[in-house]
Design a protein around this motif. Structure first.
Motif, PDB file in Angstrom:
ATOM      1  N   ILE A  45       9.831   5.983  10.731  1.00  0.00           N
ATOM      2  CA  ILE A  45       9.367   6.063   9.342  1.00  0.00           C
ATOM      3  C   ILE A  45      10.073   5.001   8.502  1.00  0.00           C
ATOM      4  N   LYS A  46       9.272   4.222   7.758  1.00  0.00           N
ATOM      5  CA  LYS A  46       9.835   3.209   6.874  1.00  0.00           C
ATOM      6  C   LYS A  46       9.972   3.792   5.473  1.00  0.00           C
ATOM      7  N   LEU A  47      11.138   3.658   4.917  1.00  0.00           N
ATOM      8  CA  LEU A  47      11.398   4.174   3.582  1.00  0.00           C
ATOM      9  C   LEU A  47      11.498   3.004   2.608  1.00  0.00           C
ATOM     10  N   THR A  48      10.352   2.582   2.115  1.00  0.00           N
ATOM     11  CA  THR A  48      10.318   1.481   1.168  1.00  0.00           C
ATOM     12  C   THR A  48      10.801   1.969  -0.199  1.00  0.00           C
ATOM     13  N   SER A  49      11.046   1.021  -1.089  1.00  0.00           N
ATOM     14  CA  SER A  49      11.458   1.374  -2.443  1.00  0.00           C
ATOM     15  C   SER A  49      10.402   2.268  -3.079  1.00  0.00           C
ATOM     16  N   GLY A  50      10.823   3.407  -3.623  1.00  0.00           N
ATOM     17  CA  GLY A  50       9.887   4.371  -4.208  1.00  0.00           C
ATOM     18  C   GLY A  50       9.609   5.563  -3.320  1.00  0.00           C
ATOM     19  N   SER A  51      10.010   5.496  -2.041  1.00  0.00           N
ATOM     20  CA  SER A  51       9.824   6.635  -1.133  1.00  0.00           C
ATOM     21  C   SER A  51      10.647   7.826  -1.614  1.00  0.00           C
TER      22      SER A  51
ATOM     23  N   ILE B 116       0.841  -1.198   0.000  1.00  0.00           N
ATOM     24  CA  ILE B 116       0.000   0.000   0.000  1.00  0.00           C
ATOM     25  C   ILE B 116       0.873   1.243   0.000  1.00  0.00           C
ATOM     26  N   GLU B 117       1.868   1.245   0.896  1.00  0.00           N
ATOM     27  CA  GLU B 117       2.760   2.405   1.024  1.00  0.00           C
ATOM     28  C   GLU B 117       3.515   2.645  -0.278  1.00  0.00           C
ATOM     29  N   LYS B 118       3.995   1.551  -0.884  1.00  0.00           N
ATOM     30  CA  LYS B 118       4.757   1.680  -2.128  1.00  0.00           C
ATOM     31  C   LYS B 118       3.880   2.209  -3.250  1.00  0.00           C
ATOM     32  N   LYS B 119       2.638   1.698  -3.356  1.00  0.00           N
ATOM     33  CA  LYS B 119       1.739   2.145  -4.421  1.00  0.00           C
ATOM     34  C   LYS B 119       1.352   3.614  -4.247  1.00  0.00           C
ATOM     35  N   ILE B 120       1.189   4.046  -2.994  1.00  0.00           N
ATOM     36  CA  ILE B 120       0.860   5.448  -2.733  1.00  0.00           C
ATOM     37  C   ILE B 120       1.997   6.345  -3.194  1.00  0.00           C
ATOM     38  N   GLU B 121       3.246   5.934  -2.880  1.00  0.00           N
ATOM     39  CA  GLU B 121       4.400   6.723  -3.305  1.00  0.00           C
ATOM     40  C   GLU B 121       4.467   6.797  -4.826  1.00  0.00           C
ATOM     41  N   GLU B 122       4.205   5.665  -5.502  1.00  0.00           N
ATOM     42  CA  GLU B 122       4.235   5.646  -6.961  1.00  0.00           C
ATOM     43  C   GLU B 122       3.175   6.571  -7.532  1.00  0.00           C
ATOM     44  N   MET B 123       1.990   6.577  -6.890  1.00  0.00           N
ATOM     45  CA  MET B 123       0.900   7.420  -7.376  1.00  0.00           C
ATOM     46  C   MET B 123       1.196   8.895  -7.155  1.00  0.00           C
ATOM     47  N   LYS B 124       1.906   9.206  -6.049  1.00  0.00           N
ATOM     48  CA  LYS B 124       2.277  10.601  -5.795  1.00  0.00           C
ATOM     49  C   LYS B 124       3.194  11.110  -6.899  1.00  0.00           C
ATOM     50  N   ILE B 125       4.173  10.269  -7.278  1.00  0.00           N
ATOM     51  CA  ILE B 125       5.093  10.668  -8.342  1.00  0.00           C
ATOM     52  C   ILE B 125       4.336  10.858  -9.640  1.00  0.00           C
ATOM     53  N   LYS B 126       3.409   9.927  -9.944  1.00  0.00           N
ATOM     54  CA  LYS B 126       2.630  10.032 -11.170  1.00  0.00           C
ATOM     55  C   LYS B 126       1.758  11.285 -11.154  1.00  0.00           C
ATOM     56  N   ASP B 127       1.225  11.620  -9.969  1.00  0.00           N
ATOM     57  CA  ASP B 127       0.392  12.822  -9.853  1.00  0.00           C
ATOM     58  C   ASP B 127       1.200  14.069 -10.148  1.00  0.00           C
ATOM     59  N   ASP B 128       2.460  14.109  -9.661  1.00  0.00           N
ATOM     60  CA  ASP B 128       3.324  15.253  -9.942  1.00  0.00           C
ATOM     61  C   ASP B 128       3.486  15.441 -11.437  1.00  0.00           C
ATOM     62  N   VAL B 129       3.696  14.337 -12.134  1.00  0.00           N
ATOM     63  CA  VAL B 129       3.892  14.408 -13.578  1.00  0.00           C
ATOM     64  C   VAL B 129       2.596  14.800 -14.272  1.00  0.00           C
ATOM     65  N   LYS B 130       1.463  14.212 -13.820  1.00  0.00           N
ATOM     66  CA  LYS B 130       0.176  14.453 -14.454  1.00  0.00           C
ATOM     67  C   LYS B 130      -0.251  15.914 -14.321  1.00  0.00           C
ATOM     68  N   GLU B 131       0.003  16.496 -13.135  1.00  0.00           N
ATOM     69  CA  GLU B 131      -0.390  17.882 -12.901  1.00  0.00           C
ATOM     70  C   GLU B 131       0.280  18.825 -13.893  1.00  0.00           C
ATOM     71  N   GLU B 132       1.542  18.576 -14.175  1.00  0.00           N
ATOM     72  CA  GLU B 132       2.278  19.462 -15.066  1.00  0.00           C
ATOM     73  C   GLU B 132       2.177  19.029 -16.528  1.00  0.00           C
ATOM     74  N   ASN B 133       1.692  17.789 -16.738  1.00  0.00           N
ATOM     75  CA  ASN B 133       1.571  17.255 -18.101  1.00  0.00           C
ATOM     76  C   ASN B 133       2.889  17.392 -18.854  1.00  0.00           C
ATOM     77  N   VAL B 134       3.955  16.938 -18.205  1.00  0.00           N
ATOM     78  CA  VAL B 134       5.281  17.049 -18.812  1.00  0.00           C
ATOM     79  C   VAL B 134       5.888  15.662 -18.981  1.00  0.00           C
ATOM     80  N   ALA B 135       6.944  15.615 -19.760  1.00  0.00           N
ATOM     81  CA  ALA B 135       7.656  14.361 -19.968  1.00  0.00           C
ATOM     82  C   ALA B 135       8.470  14.001 -18.738  1.00  0.00           C
ATOM     83  N   VAL B 136       8.941  12.775 -18.719  1.00  0.00           N
ATOM     84  CA  VAL B 136       9.805  12.339 -17.631  1.00  0.00           C
ATOM     85  C   VAL B 136      11.127  11.865 -18.217  1.00  0.00           C
ATOM     86  N   GLN B 137      12.138  11.877 -17.377  1.00  0.00           N
ATOM     87  CA  GLN B 137      13.446  11.351 -17.763  1.00  0.00           C
ATOM     88  C   GLN B 137      13.765  10.174 -16.856  1.00  0.00           C
TER      89      GLN B 137
END
Length: 254
Positions: A189-195, A38-59
């Protein structure tokens, strides 16, 4: 967001043999796995939201596969990506991928005001200008080594940032100043992969630290700001190739 993700993960995790669910130890193991996913998926979604808000490419940082938006909501632009490794028993362990961002409009103004002739290659003077300046900049760290704790991160900062401070001050480590970077971040605080951890230099030489989206410290210190970016752009950077890419990006601004 958590409720949606929890439903998805629970559906995956609860698909186990009935006899396994009868064992208390197995139930606890499933719960731990669910919480981690759950924690990992939330972190992944946060990153995706950052990209979606700006509608920009990623590197993509090639050594870790971590993606970084090329532009942030506040206008900072991605100038380089890299990898932080640590040697454990002689083996290089990947700790986090990172992206270095800056206010490129102000960075361009700074470079043009100080450099009269455009060099063929990035110079030490150019890197030093970034380290010493008050231009807005940020390093986004995305954890790739699972199982990190805040206490481990604090130790890493004590070593890296402490060494950087010693170089800039001629031998003074200043532990009190280093410890303020992670501020109120709990060791639990646990820092799972993707945090994600973001450390930014704000106007007025303020070093702000965010852990998983939460501000944990704001430290006003020109020395601390210089020491932090010295770790990435100084004489002995965490990732030499990442430093060089940042230099090439600076040349493009000129």
């Amino acid at each position: 967001m958590a409720t949606i993700v929890e439903g998805v993960v629970m559906k995956e995790e609860l698909n186990v043999e009935p006899q396994e669910k009868k064992t208390e130890g197995k139930v606890e193991e499933v719960k731990d796995k669910v919480a981690e996913k759950i924690e990992k998926k939330i972190e992944e979604m946060k990153i995706k939201d950052d990209v979606k808000e700006e509608n920009v490419a990623v590197q993509i940082e090639p050594k870790t596969g971590v993606s970084f938006p090329v532009k942030l909501a506040d206008g900072k632009e991605l100038n380089s990506t890299g990898l932080r490794k640590k040697s454990v028993l002689g083996i290089g362990v990947k700790i986090y991928g990172f992206g270095m961002y800056a206010d490129n409009l102000k960075l361009k103004e700074l470079l043009k005001s100080k450099i009269s002739k455009i060099p063929e290659k990035p110079t030490k003077e150019m890197y030093q200008l970034v380290i010493d300046s008050d231009v807005g900049a940020m390093v986004r760290l995305v954890i790739v080594f699972g199982g990190l704790s805040m206490s481990m991160v604090r130790k890493n900062f004590d070593e890296g940032l402490g060494a950087s401070l010693k170089k800039l001050t001629g031998g003074q480590k200043n532990e009190e100043l280093v410890n303020r970077v992670m501020g109120a971040a709990s060791d639990s605080i646990k820092l799972t992969s993707g945090s994600v951890i973001e450390i930014a230099r704000l106007p007025g030489f303020i070093l702000q630290t965010k852990v998983k989206g939460e501000v944990v410290s704001k430290v006003e210190s020109e020395l601390l700001c210089r020491a932090y970016f010295h770790m990435y752009l100084g004489d002995d950077p965490f990732d030499k190739e990442a430093k060089e890419r940042f230099g090439v990006s600076m040349l493009s601004l000129l």
